[in-house]
Write a protein that holds these residues in place. Structure first.
Motif, PDB file in Angstrom:
ATOM      1  N   LEU A 113       0.854  -1.180   0.000  1.00 27.07           N
ATOM      2  CA  LEU A 113       0.000   0.000   0.000  1.00 27.07           C
ATOM      3  C   LEU A 113       0.891   1.231   0.000  1.00 27.07           C
ATOM      4  N   LEU A 125      -1.101   0.510  -5.542  1.00 26.30           N
ATOM      5  CA  LEU A 125      -1.348  -0.720  -4.805  1.00 26.30           C
ATOM      6  C   LEU A 125      -0.725  -1.869  -5.586  1.00 26.30           C
ATOM      7  N   GLY A 161      -4.755  -4.383  -8.066  1.00 28.91           N
ATOM      8  CA  GLY A 161      -5.122  -2.973  -8.045  1.00 28.91           C
ATOM      9  C   GLY A 161      -6.217  -2.617  -9.042  1.00 28.91           C
ATOM     10  N   GLU A 218      -7.187  -0.078  -6.545  1.00 34.43           N
ATOM     11  CA  GLU A 218      -6.064   0.838  -6.319  1.00 34.43           C
ATOM     12  C   GLU A 218      -6.515   2.267  -6.044  1.00 34.43           C
ATOM     13  N   SER A 254      -4.617   3.102  -1.582  1.00 36.01           N
ATOM     14  CA  SER A 254      -3.195   3.411  -1.712  1.00 36.01           C
ATOM     15  C   SER A 254      -2.953   4.572  -0.756  1.00 36.01           C
TER      16      SER A 254
END
Lengths: 322, 322
Positions: A137, A141, A163, A183, A187
């Motif tokens: 992370l 991602l 992601g 994602e 993230s």
């Protein structure tokens, strides 16, 4: 005694280590990633660092048995080709072949997240486990998946693109052009976006204080500090992140039934502040008790990729005396 | 010559075949599934059918080398335990052990969708492929995944629960209690639900004519017929189904990078009417050309599970002379 080199090419820097045959890290170096330079310059730089490491840890060139490379993009592990690394301007670059010509040892490469997973399985938080999902992370991602002790690579070596699973129909616009990708919710970038949203609502938030009144300056560490201090905007930021992360994780648990999930990358620095509510949320979303799995924070931090790269070299076969 | 028995326990009936060592189907039988009867009665019934099949194809009892069972629910392939089969009232039932006591041959079991995938890989649409996702689009949504030629089972043998990936935040309520599950958008049940919605909008739809004016009577075959005849409500039903199906498939392609996806079950009977737009939609949602994979309709229909069950027996080891 022989050694192998592990190289992890990242957006900001290139991390390099030398590992002995007995799995000891002999030396490590970090150099800046050359920005949009010809591939040959990157290869020159890697060659130089490897030579320097060999010298500094008293190894002869003949003792180098292989090189493993982590590439920040889709990569064909079998052919050694990096399909696409936008920030380096690479398209279908065979960097393995180029390094083989310099050192005359086997060079293998894989996607960096795969090598992170391999590193954590052999040397870190996943020791003794054989079915693992690792998520990094960070700015984006990343994901590496281990099935029965082996990296899940798929038909064309581009598996584990977690992601870009869609977790919300018609959701946030992702850099890939789709909407609702995992994602774009999970993230470090997304975490900070949530926080900026919440401080508009909570104008007295500690986050604004940490950031000197400028919401634009809020970062992940401030959000963590805010959570520790009970700041409402920070806790709400954490909660929405956990909510989205658990949806993506539950999707992966449903498909892969892993033994454990390892979280790494910047956001994982929140530790139990993240893990506590995440475990509860995931448990609530699973259908069967038998699906439950451990959730842990990675142990190797930025060393996971290079150590995984060394491990890959050993799995793929090192140079043998002819 | 020896033979193995393949049994596929379904909600409506139990399908049984006998397969020779040379992979020929010698005989097949179908019996009604006893509804909520004690497990021992189900075992009695299976025993009876196996004995009848042996007799009818002229095999002696000593020639039976093993039995493979497909279970419609989460199953521990290693221990032979069916964790939960609600419509049979089973909880942690070791049906393998019970059948072993009757026949004194190795009995193995697995989730039915896994065996469908194994069957299609060895004998059907997936021949020669080693990385496969199979989806059964029936009353519910089943899934079997093959990675490098082996069923993906996960840590506790409950992998491939694709139906409960979340593809829409806050979406349709699923039977599992969550919202937005893939299964609640992509099953025969969901297809018919979409159609019923559209006929409210298109009151002159051919679907209502086929159903004698009663929307409640619309079924999958009518929707297929409507598509063939260019009926708008039917085509819109197909389109929304394709849209949701491609989201789930793209999620799985991102994670697993399969060589091919095989669609089976009732809805797959729509053939190219489904496959044509689906291929386009999936292609649009993928990031990399290298992720692309074949999409095909299964070839074995209701035989996939029993043939996969026979194949599993051969993989796990059959009875040998002592």
């Amino acid at each position: 005694m022989g050694c192998v080199a592990g190289i992890d090419i990242g957006g900001t820097n290139i991390k390099c280590i030398m590992m002995s045959e007995a799995d000891e890290v002999l030396i490590q170096k970090t150099v800046d990633t050359p920005y949009r330079r010809p591939v040959s310059e990157v290869v020159d730089l890697i060659e130089e660092v490897i030579c320097r490491m060999l010298k500094e840890c008293g190894q002869r060139h003949e003792e180098l048995l292989g090189i493993g490379l982590g590439i920040p993009g889709p990569t064909n592990f079998k052919t050694g080709i990096a399909y696409a690394v936008p920030f380096l301007g690479w398209n279908n670059v065979n960097i393995c072949e180029m390094l083989e010509e310099r050192f005359h040892v086997p060079v293998s490469c894989d996607n960096d997240a795969n090598l992170n997973a391999l590193g954590e399985m052999y040397f870190g938080a996943g020791k003794g486990r054989r079915n693992i999902i690792l998520l990094t992370l960070g700015t984006g991602l990343g994901c590496g998946i281990i099935v029965d002790g082996r990296i899940l690579r798929g038909a064309n070596n581009v598996a584990a693109e977690a992601g870009h699973m869609v977790i919300e129909g018609d959701g946030e616009l992702c850099a890939c052009g789709k909407r609702g990708c995992f994602e774009s919710y999970c993230s470090a970038t997304a975490l900070v976006r949530y926080a900026k949203g919440f401080v508009r609502q909570y104008q007295d938030s500690a986050l604004l204080r940490y950031a000197g009144g400028e919401a634009e300056k809020i970062d992940g560490k401030m959000i963590y500090r805010g959570c520790l201090e009970g700041d409402e905007a920070s806790l709400k930021t954490r909660d929405i992140f956990v909510e989205k992360l658990s949806v993506g994780l539950v999707n992966m648990i449903n498909l892969l039934n892993p033994e454990c999930i390892i979280l790494s990358g910047g956001v994982s620095g929140m530790g139990d502040m993240l893990l506590g509510p995440l475990k509860k949320s995931v448990e609530n979303l699973l259908m069967h008790k038998v699906q439950e799995c451990d959730m842990i924070i990675g142990k190797l931090y930025t060393m996971a990729g290079v150590m995984g790269a060394c491990r890959m070299v050993k799995e793929n076969g090192i140079k043998r005396e002819s």
